[in-house]
Design a protein around this motif. Structure first.
Motif, PDB file in Angstrom:
ATOM      1  N   ARG A  13     124.641 -47.830  35.632  1.00 59.99           N
ATOM      2  CA  ARG A  13     123.799 -48.841  34.875  1.00 59.99           C
ATOM      3  C   ARG A  13     124.331 -49.338  33.568  1.00 59.99           C
ATOM      4  O   ARG A  13     124.311 -50.769  33.301  1.00 59.99           O
ATOM      5  CB  ARG A  13     122.465 -47.945  34.415  1.00 59.99           C
ATOM      6  CG  ARG A  13     121.469 -47.635  35.601  1.00 59.99           C
ATOM      7  CD  ARG A  13     120.155 -47.396  35.044  1.00 59.99           C
ATOM      8  NE  ARG A  13     120.173 -46.333  34.301  1.00 59.99           N
ATOM      9  CZ  ARG A  13     119.998 -45.201  34.535  1.00 59.99           C
ATOM     10  NH1 ARG A  13     119.857 -44.754  35.804  1.00 59.99           N
ATOM     11  NH2 ARG A  13     120.057 -44.090  33.614  1.00 59.99           N
ATOM     12  N   ARG A  14     125.376 -48.564  32.985  1.00 56.87           N
ATOM     13  CA  ARG A  14     125.807 -49.012  31.869  1.00 56.87           C
ATOM     14  C   ARG A  14     126.880 -50.292  32.182  1.00 56.87           C
ATOM     15  O   ARG A  14     127.167 -51.275  31.616  1.00 56.87           O
ATOM     16  CB  ARG A  14     126.747 -48.138  31.002  1.00 56.87           C
ATOM     17  CG  ARG A  14     127.261 -48.644  29.747  1.00 56.87           C
ATOM     18  CD  ARG A  14     128.223 -47.562  29.067  1.00 56.87           C
ATOM     19  NE  ARG A  14     127.110 -46.249  28.752  1.00 56.87           N
ATOM     20  CZ  ARG A  14     127.349 -45.083  29.241  1.00 56.87           C
ATOM     21  NH1 ARG A  14     128.381 -44.939  30.293  1.00 56.87           N
ATOM     22  NH2 ARG A  14     126.637 -43.960  28.961  1.00 56.87           N
ATOM     23  N   LEU A  20     126.387 -58.065  33.271  1.00 51.98           N
ATOM     24  CA  LEU A  20     125.188 -59.190  33.128  1.00 51.98           C
ATOM     25  C   LEU A  20     125.425 -59.594  31.871  1.00 51.98           C
ATOM     26  O   LEU A  20     125.057 -60.860  31.757  1.00 51.98           O
ATOM     27  CB  LEU A  20     123.790 -58.313  33.173  1.00 51.98           C
ATOM     28  CG  LEU A  20     123.456 -57.710  34.571  1.00 51.98           C
ATOM     29  CD1 LEU A  20     122.181 -56.841  34.291  1.00 51.98           C
ATOM     30  CD2 LEU A  20     123.169 -58.997  35.334  1.00 51.98           C
ATOM     31  N   PHE A  21     125.803 -59.129  30.787  1.00 48.18           N
ATOM     32  CA  PHE A  21     126.213 -59.634  29.410  1.00 48.18           C
ATOM     33  C   PHE A  21     127.264 -60.734  29.847  1.00 48.18           C
ATOM     34  O   PHE A  21     127.173 -61.855  28.927  1.00 48.18           O
ATOM     35  CB  PHE A  21     126.463 -58.693  28.468  1.00 48.18           C
ATOM     36  CG  PHE A  21     125.316 -57.972  27.592  1.00 48.18           C
ATOM     37  CD1 PHE A  21     124.466 -58.740  26.927  1.00 48.18           C
ATOM     38  CD2 PHE A  21     125.230 -56.741  27.989  1.00 48.18           C
ATOM     39  CE1 PHE A  21     123.337 -58.053  26.439  1.00 48.18           C
ATOM     40  CE2 PHE A  21     124.030 -55.906  27.612  1.00 48.18           C
ATOM     41  CZ  PHE A  21     123.033 -56.772  26.566  1.00 48.18           C
ATOM     42  N   LEU A  26     130.665 -66.394  31.945  1.00 47.61           N
ATOM     43  CA  LEU A  26     131.239 -66.483  33.185  1.00 47.61           C
ATOM     44  C   LEU A  26     130.764 -67.914  34.101  1.00 47.61           C
ATOM     45  O   LEU A  26     131.595 -68.832  34.656  1.00 47.61           O
ATOM     46  CB  LEU A  26     131.396 -65.514  34.201  1.00 47.61           C
ATOM     47  CG  LEU A  26     132.117 -65.487  35.440  1.00 47.61           C
ATOM     48  CD1 LEU A  26     133.503 -65.651  35.315  1.00 47.61           C
ATOM     49  CD2 LEU A  26     131.633 -64.313  36.426  1.00 47.61           C
ATOM     50  N   PHE A  27     129.488 -67.996  33.769  1.00 46.91           N
ATOM     51  CA  PHE A  27     128.744 -69.232  34.415  1.00 46.91           C
ATOM     52  C   PHE A  27     129.280 -70.480  33.879  1.00 46.91           C
ATOM     53  O   PHE A  27     129.628 -71.741  34.381  1.00 46.91           O
ATOM     54  CB  PHE A  27     127.279 -68.976  34.382  1.00 46.91           C
ATOM     55  CG  PHE A  27     126.607 -70.584  34.698  1.00 46.91           C
ATOM     56  CD1 PHE A  27     126.389 -70.717  36.148  1.00 46.91           C
ATOM     57  CD2 PHE A  27     125.951 -71.326  33.827  1.00 46.91           C
ATOM     58  CE1 PHE A  27     125.784 -72.054  36.444  1.00 46.91           C
ATOM     59  CE2 PHE A  27     125.570 -72.413  34.309  1.00 46.91           C
ATOM     60  CZ  PHE A  27     125.456 -72.684  35.397  1.00 46.91           C
TER      61      PHE A  27
END
Length: 303
Positions: A13-14, A20-21, A26-27
């Motif tokens: 999860r970490r 996700l951060f 990146l996008f």
């Protein structure tokens, strides 16, 4: 007992949370850097137009640019500008960083005066400088030079190639040196004062203290600033476009100015994309050469 190589749910999860951060960065990197790079590479192989059918022509845009007699003078102008402006900005920045390192009255206001121009837009800054160096008698520079008796008629600041480049370099150094001053000021403040005191006791003068103490301590910042200044120098456009308009007779046209003329005035987007890749290759070569030279000079001082 055999150890399991599977990750625990908590560590998994970490790791997912870390990715996700990174996703927003990146996008935007893909959207504004990777996609334009790939698209620019693709259209450099086409006769690309907004009004006509796009035709694949292979390396023809690169060959046409290479053989264009107007391309190489812009390369020469840009390289000469970089060779003069990059060392000049670095020398001025280190000099004023040394001055500002010593705490004195008004130091903060002096620092703000150096740094603030970097945060203003190019149009406002350069329009003000164009008024200062206007060629008519009421231009600010001509007016005050005439008042103190240094000139007897108005100077055409952009009518001579050498004078025009002198003004462009002066404005560029004034405009961008503030950020470099901050970099070197931070690096200088990390140097232990005891090293300078020991060097003074050993009889080392200011120049030797700079070569053997200051330079090795600021080398990482110097590496970064050399590459940054090289990229900025080869991206020169606003100063030449607003101040001199590329004149006189095209002698202050730079690589990016040439790209602008081909891409936006002539609407030859495929060839403009090819020029952009030439600029990338030249910047890369120039930055690598500068880094090698700076590395050798610092290693020689450390040795």
């Amino acid at each position: 007992m055999r150890q399991s190589h599977s990750k625990s749910p908590r560590s998994f999860r970490r790791e997912v949370g870390s990715w996700l951060f990174l996703l927003p960065h990146l996008f935007f990197f893909i959207l504004f850097v990777a996609v334009p790079l790939v698209f620019g590479l693709i259209i450099s192989f086409f006769n690309w137009s907004l009004l006509k059918e796009n035709v694949f022509i292979g390396f023809n845009n690169y060959v046409r640019t290479w053989n264009d007699s107007r391309f190489w003078p812009t390369v020469q102008h840009t390289v000469i500008f970089a060779l003069i402006s990059v060392p000049l900005v670095i020398i001025v920045a280190i000099l004023f960083a040394h001055i500002l390192k010593k705490k004195r009255f008004g130091q903060l206001w002096l620092l703000v005066a150096f740094v603030s121009p970097a945060f203003f837009g190019s149009v406002g800054i350069l329009s003000s400088w164009k008024w200062i160096f206007a060629s008519f008698p009421s231009g600010l520079a001509n007016y005050y030079l005439d008042k103190v008796g240094l000139i007897n008629k108005a100077v055409s600041w952009f009518g001579s190639t050498s004078v025009a480049w002198g003004v462009i370099i002066l404005v560029t150094v004034w405009w961008i040196v503030g950020f470099s001053i901050l970099l070197y000021l931070g690096a200088l403040q990390r140097i232990p004062p005891e090293q300078y005191e020991s060097a003074k006791l050993d009889g080392a003068g200011p120049w030797k203290r700079f070569i053997y103490i200051t330079l090795p301590w600021i080398k990482s910042v110097l590496f970064f600033d050399v590459v940054r200044q090289a990229i900025l120098a080869f991206g020169l456009f606003d100063q030449a476009y607003i101040l001199s308009g590329g004149g006189p007779a095209g002698t202050t046209r730079t690589l990016v100015y040439y790209l602008y003329l081909v891409g936006f005035e002539r609407q030859d987007f495929g060839r403009a994309a090819a020029i952009s890749w030439y600029i990338f290759a030249i910047v890369l070569i120039f930055a690598v050469i500068q880094l090698v030279l700076v590395t050798k000079s610092i290693r020689s001082t450390e040795g």
